[in-house]
Design an enzyme around this catalytic site. Structure first.
Site, PDB file in Angstrom:
ATOM      1  N   THR A  73       0.849  -1.194   0.000  1.00 17.27           N
ATOM      2  CA  THR A  73       0.000   0.000   0.000  1.00 17.27           C
ATOM      3  C   THR A  73       0.885   1.244   0.000  1.00 17.27           C
ATOM      4  O   THR A  73       2.086   1.160   0.224  1.00 17.27           O
ATOM      5  CB  THR A  73      -0.895   0.027   1.265  1.00 17.27           C
ATOM      6  OG1 THR A  73      -0.055  -0.003   2.420  1.00 17.27           O
ATOM      7  CG2 THR A  73      -1.839  -1.162   1.294  1.00 17.27           C
ATOM      8  N   VAL A 129      13.823   0.437   0.833  1.00 22.55           N
ATOM      9  CA  VAL A 129      14.923   1.374   0.587  1.00 22.55           C
ATOM     10  C   VAL A 129      15.727   0.896  -0.621  1.00 22.55           C
ATOM     11  O   VAL A 129      16.053  -0.277  -0.725  1.00 22.55           O
ATOM     12  CB  VAL A 129      15.847   1.472   1.832  1.00 22.55           C
ATOM     13  CG1 VAL A 129      17.014   2.413   1.565  1.00 22.55           C
ATOM     14  CG2 VAL A 129      15.069   1.946   3.051  1.00 22.55           C
ATOM     15  N   GLY A 183       5.908   8.980 -13.728  1.00 23.62           N
ATOM     16  CA  GLY A 183       5.352   8.102 -12.701  1.00 23.62           C
ATOM     17  C   GLY A 183       6.231   8.027 -11.466  1.00 23.62           C
ATOM     18  O   GLY A 183       6.030   7.187 -10.601  1.00 23.62           O
ATOM     19  N   LYS A 201      13.280   7.083   4.765  1.00 22.36           N
ATOM     20  CA  LYS A 201      14.240   6.033   4.421  1.00 22.36           C
ATOM     21  C   LYS A 201      15.445   6.015   5.370  1.00 22.36           C
ATOM     22  O   LYS A 201      15.865   4.952   5.821  1.00 22.36           O
ATOM     23  CB  LYS A 201      14.699   6.200   2.975  1.00 22.36           C
ATOM     24  CG  LYS A 201      13.651   5.700   1.985  1.00 22.36           C
ATOM     25  CD  LYS A 201      14.027   6.027   0.552  1.00 22.36           C
ATOM     26  CE  LYS A 201      13.032   5.385  -0.419  1.00 22.36           C
ATOM     27  NZ  LYS A 201      13.125   5.982  -1.765  1.00 22.36           N
TER      28      LYS A 201
END
Lengths: 323, 323
Positions: A73, A129, A183, A201
């Protein structure tokens, strides 16, 4: 599904058989098919084969009965939800939980790790990551007993593409638009350009690899919005290009981290990392400076991180059901 | 011994206890002490505590009864001996065999791997390439089901130091002498400067990671003896510095490899790798270009590679004897 199919011979060699018994998305809702979806129809977006009357993750898990759940998600920086709930439920239902969602690490790593252990399952997250390049598994599986003291790197692709574009004369707004069309960037680009993605991250790396309880909002964070094209271009001309640099280092028993645009020298490996490539440097007690660079990641690298986690989780088991 | 002591807490955490029951070297001969040598006396080079009447590896293994053997004899490019015999005997005696000697890979990898498997033991060799940075374990443990198609890198430190010296105005002979004084190059420097060490390393990577039966003398090999200081300096001035580059790539069902001085561009990560640092780029089906760089390796990195192998081999067992 494509990558699972493409690597089915390699999975078979490792004794891994699989079928897909559940699919869920915001648009589709919760679909389950305990006998397994027909894969080619899944790839063709044809999902009428599944049960569609399910109300939520718990019913879905009960219907699909997965051995492993792939959770992908989108990120909520604020609280890591609903991903954390989905992973919690999956682990409690006896499935391995594999996620590409960094929010779960920065908001619930220790809890989910403990829950996985209690249930004899794995909670794995290589894709969070550097697109699935082996970073977490590098420390977990190949560098036992090494102490990590510092991290430095370029971890956000969108800003790195934008900075490269600006060096080539594009202005900030044009380049943001281009990364959106590619994108890479979201409709609201603040997630990337204000350094949130990079901050999440570096926090994920610190939480897992340095075992320190750093929070995202403790990261000193400056994005790239303040940079003008002229400055980015003249910095490159002067041999000191701008990069959005993430850093973490030990400070007594704590770890301090920050994300901000920095000018790096041309003899610094970070200067060579352009476009969608990324880099991380580790300072450890054994290796003073060990560097992983991922250049020009392909389309499959994020999916591969999840596949590698899947193999790590299940290897040795004979037959599996994937949700 | 120093590193085992330094990391004893981390070993203990993993349930690993150890003692040293055998030591052998050209100078000392074969020493065994089944109750375990006193470590601090070992570190002080005081070895009178051991039995010294042993005649060879077999008698030594019988007397020391190790669970794991660390093999670190010097390389014989021609036949990998006597290291191969030592490892074979160790595996047959039921010990894990861990080596820093590349000769064993290029002359007997498949045989020793099979023998280890047959005996339920491990044959591991992380320290053979890039001083113990995780290269073999990266593929073995973190990148399952990835296909490696090409390798490119700088794998020999001595020639890299010599080239850096020559760029700074030293001539070839002076720099060779300096690397000998640093303990990097051997008395006969041809092993490094004629590219043998690099050729053996690229062959080891190909044999293990690309699973191709390449032999060292099939590597197209040119050393750095033919380079003049003036040329090395002007190449650097022109932004195309010389590096001793190793390459391997698939060619149908075979793998072709070569080692030779090449001029690399300043935007190539290889250009930034100077002195005793090293770098390897992997081209795989999933990651188009994944790079590992080890900058300024410390004194302990080679020993660490062997320690990591040791942990990989024995983890989960409760008590161990190390030879």
């Amino acid at each position: 599904v494509q990558l699972l199919q493409k690597k089915s011979a390699e999975l078979h060699e490792r004794g891994i058989a699989w079928r897909i018994t559940g699919v869920a998305s915001r648009r589709l809702g919760w679909l389950a098919q305990p006998e397994g979806f027909v894969q080619d129809r899944l790839l063709g977006q044809e999902l009428s084969q599944g049960r569609t009357s399910l109300s939520g993750v718990r019913e879905w898990l009960t219907a699909a009965r997965p051995d492993a759940v792939f959770e992908a998600t989108s990120l909520s920086v604020k609280d890591g939800q609903p991903a954390i709930d989905y992973i919690r439920e999956s682990l409690e239902a006896g499935a391995h939980a594999i996620t590409a969602n960094k929010g779960t690490i920065v908001h619930a790593y220790e809890e989910l790790e403990t829950l996985a252990e209690k249930n004899g399952r794995r909670f794995l997250f290589e894709s969070t990551v550097m697109d699935g390049a082996p970073i977490f598994s590098l420390f977990r599986q190949t560098m036992p007993a090494v102490r990590l003291n510092g991290i430095r790197g370029i971890l956000n692709s969108t800003t790195n593409v934008i900075l490269s574009d600006m060096e080539h004369g594009m202005n900030f707004e044009e380049s943001v638009k281009r990364t959106q069309e590619m994108g890479l960037a979201e409709t609201d680009p603040s997630h990337d350009v204000d350094g949130w993605d990079a901050a999440v991250k570096i926090t994920a790396l610190v939480r897992v690899l340095m075992k320190a309880p750093l929070k995202v909002d403790e990261v000193e964070r400056t994005g790239i919005r303040g940079l003008r094209s002229e400055d980015v271009q003249s910095a490159r001309r002067d041999g000191k290009p701008y990069k959005l640099v993430c850093r973490a280092e030990r400070d007594g028993s704590r770890v301090k981290a920050r994300v901000r645009p920095e000018q790096v020298s041309l003899s610094d490996p970070l200067a060579l990392v352009t476009g969608s490539s990324s880099i991380v440097q580790f300072e450890t007690d054994i290796f003073p400076n060990l560097v992983i660079t991922e250049n020009d990641p392909g389309l499959e690298t994020t999916a591969y991180g999840m596949l590698a986690d899947f193999i790590t989780a299940v290897v040795g088991r004979s037959s599996l059901v994937v949700g």
